[in-house]
Design a protein around this motif. Structure first.
Motif, PDB file in Angstrom:
ATOM      1  N   SER A 104       0.852  -1.183   0.000  1.00 51.62           N
ATOM      2  CA  SER A 104       0.000   0.000   0.000  1.00 51.62           C
ATOM      3  C   SER A 104       0.889   1.233   0.000  1.00 51.62           C
ATOM      4  N   VAL A 105       0.511   2.208  -0.785  1.00 47.59           N
ATOM      5  CA  VAL A 105       1.323   3.411  -0.921  1.00 47.59           C
ATOM      6  C   VAL A 105       0.465   4.635  -0.625  1.00 47.59           C
ATOM      7  N   THR A 106       1.003   5.544   0.157  1.00 51.06           N
ATOM      8  CA  THR A 106       0.342   6.816   0.418  1.00 51.06           C
ATOM      9  C   THR A 106       1.220   7.908  -0.165  1.00 51.06           C
ATOM     10  N   LEU A 149       1.504  13.276  -5.966  1.00 51.95           N
ATOM     11  CA  LEU A 149       0.516  12.690  -6.866  1.00 51.95           C
ATOM     12  C   LEU A 149       0.272  13.605  -8.067  1.00 51.95           C
ATOM     13  N   LYS A 150       0.164  14.894  -7.815  1.00 52.78           N
ATOM     14  CA  LYS A 150      -0.034  15.865  -8.888  1.00 52.78           C
ATOM     15  C   LYS A 150       1.152  15.845  -9.853  1.00 52.78           C
ATOM     16  N   ALA A 171       3.192  11.419 -15.959  1.00 50.45           N
ATOM     17  CA  ALA A 171       2.590  10.290 -16.677  1.00 50.45           C
ATOM     18  C   ALA A 171       1.959  10.756 -17.985  1.00 50.45           C
ATOM     19  N   GLU A 172       1.268  11.878 -17.946  1.00 52.77           N
ATOM     20  CA  GLU A 172       0.660  12.425 -19.161  1.00 52.77           C
ATOM     21  C   GLU A 172       1.736  12.822 -20.172  1.00 52.77           C
ATOM     22  N   LYS A 173       2.789  13.452 -19.684  1.00 53.24           N
ATOM     23  CA  LYS A 173       3.871  13.902 -20.560  1.00 53.24           C
ATOM     24  C   LYS A 173       4.599  12.723 -21.206  1.00 53.24           C
ATOM     25  N   GLN A 174       4.797  11.655 -20.441  1.00 56.31           N
ATOM     26  CA  GLN A 174       5.540  10.487 -20.930  1.00 56.31           C
ATOM     27  C   GLN A 174       4.639   9.447 -21.596  1.00 56.31           C
ATOM     28  N   TYR A 175       3.333   9.673 -21.579  1.00 57.49           N
ATOM     29  CA  TYR A 175       2.351   8.738 -22.161  1.00 57.49           C
ATOM     30  C   TYR A 175       2.447   7.339 -21.554  1.00 57.49           C
ATOM     31  N   VAL A 176       2.532   7.297 -20.227  1.00 55.26           N
ATOM     32  CA  VAL A 176       2.551   6.018 -19.507  1.00 55.26           C
ATOM     33  C   VAL A 176       1.514   6.075 -18.388  1.00 55.26           C
ATOM     34  N   ILE A 205       0.040   6.097 -14.730  1.00 60.59           N
ATOM     35  CA  ILE A 205       0.610   6.578 -13.470  1.00 60.59           C
ATOM     36  C   ILE A 205       1.038   5.403 -12.583  1.00 60.59           C
ATOM     37  N   SER A 206       0.341   4.288 -12.695  1.00 64.52           N
ATOM     38  CA  SER A 206       0.706   3.113 -11.884  1.00 64.52           C
ATOM     39  C   SER A 206       2.122   2.641 -12.197  1.00 64.52           C
ATOM     40  N   TRP A 207       2.587   2.816 -13.431  1.00 63.05           N
ATOM     41  CA  TRP A 207       3.955   2.436 -13.780  1.00 63.05           C
ATOM     42  C   TRP A 207       4.956   3.318 -13.049  1.00 63.05           C
ATOM     43  N   LEU A 208       4.659   4.607 -12.968  1.00 65.12           N
ATOM     44  CA  LEU A 208       5.569   5.518 -12.265  1.00 65.12           C
ATOM     45  C   LEU A 208       5.626   5.210 -10.777  1.00 65.12           C
ATOM     46  N   VAL A 209       4.467   4.931 -10.196  1.00 65.85           N
ATOM     47  CA  VAL A 209       4.424   4.594  -8.769  1.00 65.85           C
ATOM     48  C   VAL A 209       5.160   3.273  -8.525  1.00 65.85           C
TER      49      VAL A 209
END
Length: 70
Positions: free
Chosen positions: A8-10, A16-17, A23-28, A30-34
């Motif tokens: 679990s991640v907080t 998060l922002k 994620a939008e910029k890299q087209y991936v 967000i779960s991949w970044l986390v």
């Protein structure tokens, strides 16, 4: 009952922002970044434990502070 490992991640609102924008910029997703953030954190933790070991295999006490993880 499912016994698969779970993490679990907080995240702070600012982080998060930032990750959403990245994620939008890299087209991936967000779960991949986390997931990458978690993997890098675990790898760093593992490396620190390995460095704290002496040649005799004993573990030396490691001072842990929030600033040490940055």
């Amino acid at each position: 009952m499912d016994h698969s490992p779970t993490i679990s991640v907080t995240l702070s609102a600012d982080l998060l922002k930032h990750l959403r924008r990245l994620a939008e910029k890299q087209y991936v997703p967000i779960s991949w970044l986390v997931t990458g953030l978690i993997c890098e954190t675990l790898a760093t933790c593992h490396e620190r434990v390995a460095l704290a070991r002496t040649s005799g295999g004993r573990v030396l006490p490691v001072i842990r502070s929030p600033s040490a993880w940055n």
